[in-house]
Design an enzyme around this catalytic site. Sequence first.
Site, PDB file in Angstrom:
ATOM      1  N   GLU A 139       0.824  -1.213   0.000  1.00 51.64           N
ATOM      2  CA  GLU A 139       0.000   0.000   0.000  1.00 51.64           C
ATOM      3  C   GLU A 139       0.862   1.268   0.000  1.00 51.64           C
ATOM      4  O   GLU A 139       0.517   2.249  -0.667  1.00 51.64           O
ATOM      5  CB  GLU A 139      -0.947   0.004   1.206  1.00 51.64           C
ATOM      6  CG  GLU A 139      -2.040  -1.054   1.154  1.00 51.64           C
ATOM      7  CD  GLU A 139      -2.965  -0.890  -0.045  1.00 51.64           C
ATOM      8  OE1 GLU A 139      -3.047   0.220  -0.617  1.00 51.64           O
ATOM      9  OE2 GLU A 139      -3.609  -1.883  -0.426  1.00 51.64           O
ATOM     10  N   TYR A 193      -5.906   6.544   4.456  1.00 54.64           N
ATOM     11  CA  TYR A 193      -6.104   5.504   3.451  1.00 54.64           C
ATOM     12  C   TYR A 193      -5.315   4.235   3.785  1.00 54.64           C
ATOM     13  O   TYR A 193      -5.860   3.131   3.797  1.00 54.64           O
ATOM     14  CB  TYR A 193      -5.702   5.993   2.064  1.00 54.64           C
ATOM     15  CG  TYR A 193      -5.517   4.844   1.107  1.00 54.64           C
ATOM     16  CD1 TYR A 193      -6.624   4.197   0.560  1.00 54.64           C
ATOM     17  CD2 TYR A 193      -4.246   4.355   0.805  1.00 54.64           C
ATOM     18  CE1 TYR A 193      -6.461   3.097  -0.273  1.00 54.64           C
ATOM     19  CE2 TYR A 193      -4.081   3.262  -0.024  1.00 54.64           C
ATOM     20  CZ  TYR A 193      -5.184   2.637  -0.564  1.00 54.64           C
ATOM     21  OH  TYR A 193      -5.029   1.542  -1.373  1.00 54.64           O
ATOM     22  N   ASP A 202      -9.257   5.964  -1.477  1.00 53.52           N
ATOM     23  CA  ASP A 202      -8.293   6.425  -2.477  1.00 53.52           C
ATOM     24  C   ASP A 202      -9.042   7.055  -3.640  1.00 53.52           C
ATOM     25  O   ASP A 202     -10.259   7.292  -3.572  1.00 53.52           O
ATOM     26  CB  ASP A 202      -7.398   5.270  -2.934  1.00 53.52           C
ATOM     27  CG  ASP A 202      -8.148   4.239  -3.778  1.00 53.52           C
ATOM     28  OD1 ASP A 202      -9.403   4.262  -3.801  1.00 53.52           O
ATOM     29  OD2 ASP A 202      -7.472   3.421  -4.431  1.00 53.52           O
TER      30      ASP A 202
END
Length: 503
Positions: free
Chosen positions: A32, A115, A133
């Site tokens: 991520e 996020y 996102d």
Amino acid sequence: MLATLLLAWYDGHKRVLPFRGTKDPYRIWLSEIMLQQTRTETVGAYYERFLSLFPDVFALARAEEQAVLKAWEGLGYYSRARNLHKAAKVIAEDYQGIFPADLDLLRALPGVGDYTAAAVASIAFDLPAPAMDGNLTRVLSRVHGIRQDVGMPSVKRELLSLGQQDMPHQRCGDFNQALMDLGAMICTPGTPDCEKCPLRPLCNACAAGDAEDLPVKAAAKAPKEIKTGIAIVTCGARTLLMQRKEALLNGLWVFPMTEEGDTRADVEKRLKSLGIRARFRQKMGEARHVFTHRIWQMQVYHYIADEPQSREGQWADLKMIDALPLPTAVRAARAWACDLLTPRIAPAQKEELPALSAVYAASWQDSHQKHCSPAFVAEHTPLHMEMILRGHLDTGKTVHAIRCAGEIAGVTVLSPEKNELVSLYIHPLYQDGGLGKAAVAYAVNTLDERRDMRVTLLCDNEKARHIYSQAGFTHVQTIRVLNPDRDIREEDRIRKAKEEKTQ
């Protein structure tokens, strides 16, 4: 209803990605962070390589920052790598290597925002946290008909609340990834493929016919163009690199540069401030790199320094350039520097003999000064060495110039008749830069491999012995004592003929 339709579609259409299918929070967190502001198709190879170097959070926490930045090289936005390293230390030291299954604790880690915390929490621990996102923002704004600027805090809160309402009680991670895949494959920016969308029956924007207009975003500010001058300063087989102290590209290695202008005068002012005395050689070319808020318009120049002096920085050879973390922004300058430092060997032209002889004299004197008397060493002037080279040419030998960074760096003499490497000398300034190894390889490729090759060298020259051994010169044929008083010994080495394959 929305989650049911979406997950059913995801089960049959989800993307196959190297970082999918794991519940390991370390791997999820790593992917991520890498996926922030980087294309998905780019991340896969970096992800696999990074894991091979740092397979778990403890390995990452123990690593040196420069090693982490080197592994990150090419992904850009290097603050992500620095924060990744800092967060790994926190997890290793404060949490004994176990990622907290708590949204607030995850969000408190360096470099982890809303996020990333939500993505790790939902995928690793199945916590109901929408990972907002660009894909989720776009899909949810279209499905729910949000027609206000999605950059406004109040609209962000509304979208987060809607995502929370849509989130199922189970498979929270799959739900987030399904929305990501839908946004990447069908509900794309511009014109979405509404005919194939599983959420079409529920989509407000599809019904209203304005899906391509959503989400609403304020116009982005154009990045500022910065005229940047870059100096590739070479000294022998090395070039000067500087470690950035500025926030942008902090900790990475770049060439001496200025963002105050791109002319030679601007660059030379910067070199003077660094205490670098160098002469201009040539302009290499232009390059351009786009950051989020600025654009470097680069003019790249080559300078040659006679001494490796600078108030800061590191003089790096080709191996060191490869080992240090350099940003993509200086990719063009790096390529030019590596090309300049790559040895080039070719038969010498007669008009080059004076310059070649000067290098030959300096190299010979350096290698023999501890073996011979000062008077004898002094006799080997450039004029004397030119006579030797002309004598070699007159007897059928070939003289070859070794070049590096646009300068003559050494000389090698070959005898095709005897299949012998007669002489090989590298100027002291260019030694330890791989030129000797390149010259020996050139001799092997130039001479006849079907016959034994011969070379003569001083017995105490361990560096030369190592290079010749690597090239296959293993058999010592004779040893001669040149000067018993100084214990000077010379040896012959043979590279055995290459056997021809029989049919």
